[in-house]
Enzyme design. Structure first.
Site, PDB file in Angstrom:
ATOM      1  NE  ARG A  13      37.977  42.450  36.235  1.00 42.48           N
ATOM      2  CZ  ARG A  13      38.918  42.433  35.294  1.00 42.48           C
ATOM      3  NH1 ARG A  13      39.810  41.476  35.249  1.00 42.48           N
ATOM      4  NH2 ARG A  13      38.954  43.378  34.379  1.00 42.48           N
ATOM      5  CB  THR A  58      45.120  36.807  31.098  1.00 39.53           C
ATOM      6  OG1 THR A  58      45.008  38.187  31.434  1.00 39.53           O
ATOM      7  CG2 THR A  58      43.851  36.096  31.505  1.00 39.53           C
ATOM      8  CB  THR A  94      43.951  38.394  34.421  1.00 39.18           C
ATOM      9  OG1 THR A  94      44.778  39.281  33.673  1.00 39.18           O
ATOM     10  CG2 THR A  94      42.883  39.195  35.120  1.00 39.18           C
ATOM     11  CG  ASN A 139      45.279  44.260  32.456  1.00 42.63           C
ATOM     12  OD1 ASN A 139      44.762  43.642  31.535  1.00 42.63           O
ATOM     13  ND2 ASN A 139      45.353  45.570  32.444  1.00 42.63           N
ATOM     14  CD  GLU A 189      42.986  42.797  35.840  1.00 46.08           C
ATOM     15  OE1 GLU A 189      42.825  42.663  34.626  1.00 46.08           O
ATOM     16  OE2 GLU A 189      43.810  42.142  36.494  1.00 46.08           O
ATOM     17  CG  ASP A 245      41.012  45.195  32.172  1.00 47.89           C
ATOM     18  OD1 ASP A 245      41.600  45.501  31.121  1.00 47.89           O
ATOM     19  OD2 ASP A 245      41.066  44.053  32.659  1.00 47.89           O
ATOM     20  CB  SER A 305      36.847  41.048  33.027  1.00 46.06           C
ATOM     21  OG  SER A 305      37.657  40.014  32.533  1.00 46.06           O
ATOM     22  CB  SER A 306      37.674  40.607  27.559  1.00 38.18           C
ATOM     23  OG  SER A 306      37.561  41.971  27.271  1.00 38.18           O
ATOM     24  N   GLY A 329      43.219  39.413  26.326  1.00 40.88           N
ATOM     25  CA  GLY A 329      42.572  40.736  26.364  1.00 40.88           C
ATOM     26  C   GLY A 329      41.246  40.704  25.630  1.00 40.88           C
TER      27      GLY A 329
HETATM   28  O1  DON Z   1      40.143  41.041  32.380  1.00 44.68           O
HETATM   29  C1  DON Z   1      40.515  41.301  31.239  1.00 44.68           C
HETATM   30  O2  DON Z   1      39.770  41.362  30.291  1.00 44.68           O
HETATM   31  C2  DON Z   1      41.987  41.551  30.984  1.00 44.68           C
HETATM   32  N1  DON Z   1      42.618  42.007  32.174  1.00 44.68           N
HETATM   33  C3  DON Z   1      42.602  40.301  30.453  1.00 44.68           C
HETATM   34  C4  DON Z   1      44.008  40.514  30.024  1.00 44.68           C
HETATM   35  C5  DON Z   1      44.542  39.463  29.144  1.00 44.68           C
HETATM   36  O3  DON Z   1      43.895  38.513  28.791  1.00 44.68           O
HETATM   37  C6  DON Z   1      45.916  39.648  28.651  1.00 44.68           C
HETATM   38  N2  DON Z   1      46.343  38.509  27.874  1.00 44.68           N
HETATM   39  N3  DON Z   1      47.008  38.401  26.946  1.00 44.68           N
END
Ligand code: DON
Length: 568
Positions: free
Chosen positions: A105, A378, A396, A398, A417, A420, A449-450, A470
């Site tokens: 990350r 992502t 990702t 982001n 990122e 986030d 993160s998700s 996301g």
């Molecule tokens: O780490 C995370 O939760 C976000 N940066 C993920 C972003 C993401 O999945 C965007 N996708 N559509």
């Protein structure tokens, strides 16, 4: 209204759960002694899936294939991930059943500050938080790939990076999703000359099928292939990145780059209907939220319920998990995340007790709310190799094309990122997610993160699942897990109609075909606000090995044109 009788899950079941975990520890090594004999890879781009199989054919294992897939995606799908970003790779090693999450990350630079995106009047400068070099954390993907190759793969990085280097140099054809995202983000890309040169050659959006070549990126990758992580985090590449970021208003330093390290994290483990789930711990919120939601839901016997009743309970579980995400989750190296409590069944029993079977709980009424201070893109891929090694990885930059900022001479965009993190207590980020102290900005901290790369294991089946999206990642993975538990395979998980609730806003978001008008009326009568979204979401890729039948299957989300699942 259907009758629901949740079985008592605390007391007795704690013993059963402990027995199950002990049983897994004993049987896991034996379980995986013999592999499926063929491999499955599902990813967001056909060139990445093919590259993974190429590396397997050359003697690599699933972990080498993960390096190849990640690095090819870093070339052909910069909308979504890349070496300017980061990722989480959840691994299962067949020979001994060992599991780990590789945390690559991004990290906040030393000069980051909790108020760095605030205007003089205290409001959040959303543009700074998402566009340009100040939005970028120190990238982690390269360190992650080096770690995978060095500690788990059979091939040197120089072998597994070959397909990515070749494709960066020779180019890849523009595909529908890439074309659409270029059109969507053209104006932001035009703010940065190097990104404009790379993605808008001749100063305009390329046509479908035109070939995009990234020779600068090929050179950067070659240096990594030759020198490993040092070829990126120290020396010429690092200097170029730091100089480029600072010249455009960013705050990275050479020490930030050299100091970046991968962390090996113990995955979150939980059990559901006889399966062990192995999923992402902090700095992701995904695994804890999945464990929490499954714990809330397990006693309800979802398989026996009608669709609306089931969706109501699933939404109530989502609402509660996202409330806890906002309050309690952040990088556990910096904040005391109460992980044990959150994934405990007794805690889930308390939350379950507050759920009414026929009525939505307004998010504002959940306890804890009064303590709150005022105020796509992502990528995911899943692999199982012929021996039964598995990788679920979500990577990702982001949002789409990350910060859009590209340092001249590098060929890759930097992430955004930093968004986030919670830029201000209670203030929504790009996904409408809020956070507080647990996820405030601090030097060297990793943003929450998700991402939820997840493995599911039992004596009968092994599977890997995950998706971008996301905040919706977590709820998509939950729906996929529940579908798996209903006995369905990857082709079904990836194409399921999706719905989502994230505590705030207090709304159930639904894809067009998730509910009929009558079902929406029933949910509304229960007190839910349902909002149907025109645009679908997610890009899920899963694989499964059924040990009983010997079948290996894979599924790629049809919501994107480029994804590919191949069993070979
Ligand atoms: O780490 C995370 O939760 C976000 N940066 C993920 C972003 C993401 O999945 C965007 N996708 N559509």
């Amino acid at each position: 209204m259907e009758e629901i009788s949740p079985i008592n899950k605390s007391g007795e079941s704690l013993k059963i759960r402990l027995c199950l975990i002990a049983l897994f520890a004993v049987i896991t090594p034996a379980l995986h002694a013999a592999g499926p004999g063929k491999a499955a890879i599902a990813s967001a781009h056909y060139l990445a899936t093919e590259a993974g199989h190429e590396v397997l054919a050359n003697g690599g294992n699933a972990f080498d294939a993960a390096v190849a897939v990640s690095s090819v995606l870093a070339v052909v799908e910069q909308t979504s991930s890349g070496i300017g970003g980061g990722g989480l790779w959840v691994l299962h090693r067949a020979s001994d059943g060992f599991e780990v999450m590789i945390d690559g990350r991004e990290m906040a630079p030393a000069a980051a500050d909790k108020d760095m995106y605030l205007n003089a009047d205290g409001s959040v400068n959303r543009d700074l938080a998402v566009t340009g070099p100040l939005a970028a954390g120190i990238p982690g993907e390269v360190a992650g790939l080096d770690h995978l190759a060095t500690h788990y793969g059979r091939l040197p990085l120089s072998e597994s990076l070959k397909p990515a280097i070749r494709i960066a140099r020779e180019g890849f054809p523009v595909y529908q999703k890439f074309f659409g995202m270029l059109k969507y983000k053209e104006q932001d890309i035009r703010r940065w000359p190097a990104a404009t040169q790379a993605f808008l050659p001749d100063g305009k959006i390329p046509a479908m099928g035109d070939v995009i070549k990234l020779p600068d990126l090929a050179l950067v990758l070659e240096k990594i292939a030759a020198e490993g992580r040092d070829g990126f985090y120290t020396g010429g590449t690092a200097q170029r990145l730091v100089d480029g970021v600072r010249a455009a208003g960013g705050i990275w330093s050479m020490a930030d780059m050299a100091g970046y390290t991968v962390k090996e994290r113990e995955p979150v483990r939980t059990s559901y209907q006889g399966y062990e789930l192995v999923t992402a711990p902090p700095p992701s919120s995904g695994g804890i939220a999945i464990a929490q939601m499954l714990n809330i839901l397990e006693p309800y016997r979802l398989a026996e319920l009608g669709k609306v009743q089931r969706a109501h309970l699933v939404v109530e579980a989502m609402r509660r998990a996202f409330r806890d995400r906002a309050l309690h989750l952040g990088d556990s190296d910096f904040y005391p995340v109460p992980q044990e409590m959150l994934i405990d069944e007794n805690y889930a029993a308390g939350l379950r007790a507050g759920i009414m079977y026929d009525k939505a709980t307004p998010s504002d009424m959940l306890p804890g709310r009064e303590n709150l201070p005022e105020g796509t893109d992502t990528t995911h891929f899943s692999i199982i190799d012929a021996e039964g090694n598995m990788v679920a990885a979500t990577l990702t930059v982001n949002t789409i094309f990350g910060s859009k900022f590209m340092v001249p001479g590098t060929g890759f965009v930097l992430n955004n990122e930093m968004d986030d993190f919670s830029a201000k207590p209670g203030e929504p980020n790009a996904y409408g997610l809020i956070g507080f102290t647990a996820n405030e900005i601090q030097p060297f901290k990793r943003p929450l993160s998700s991402m939820t790369p997840t493995l599911m294991l039992s004596e009968e089946k092994l599977a890997a699942i995950g998706t971008p999206g996301g905040s919706r990642i977590i709820t998509m993975v939950l729906l996929g897990v529940l579908d798996f538990m209903d006995g369905n395979g990857p082709e079904s998980w990836v194409s399921l109609p999706r719905y989502h609730h994230q505590y705030l806003p207090d709304t159930v978001f639904a894809e067009k075909d998730a509910f009929t008008a009558e079902e929406i009326a029933e949910l509304t009568a229960m007190g839910h606000t349902v909002q149907v979204r025109e645009r679908p979401w997610g890009n899920m890729h899963g694989v499964m090995w059924n040990r009983k039948t010997g079948e290996v299957t894979a599924g790629s989300d049809s919501r994107s044109d480029a994804g590919r699942a191949i069993v070979r």
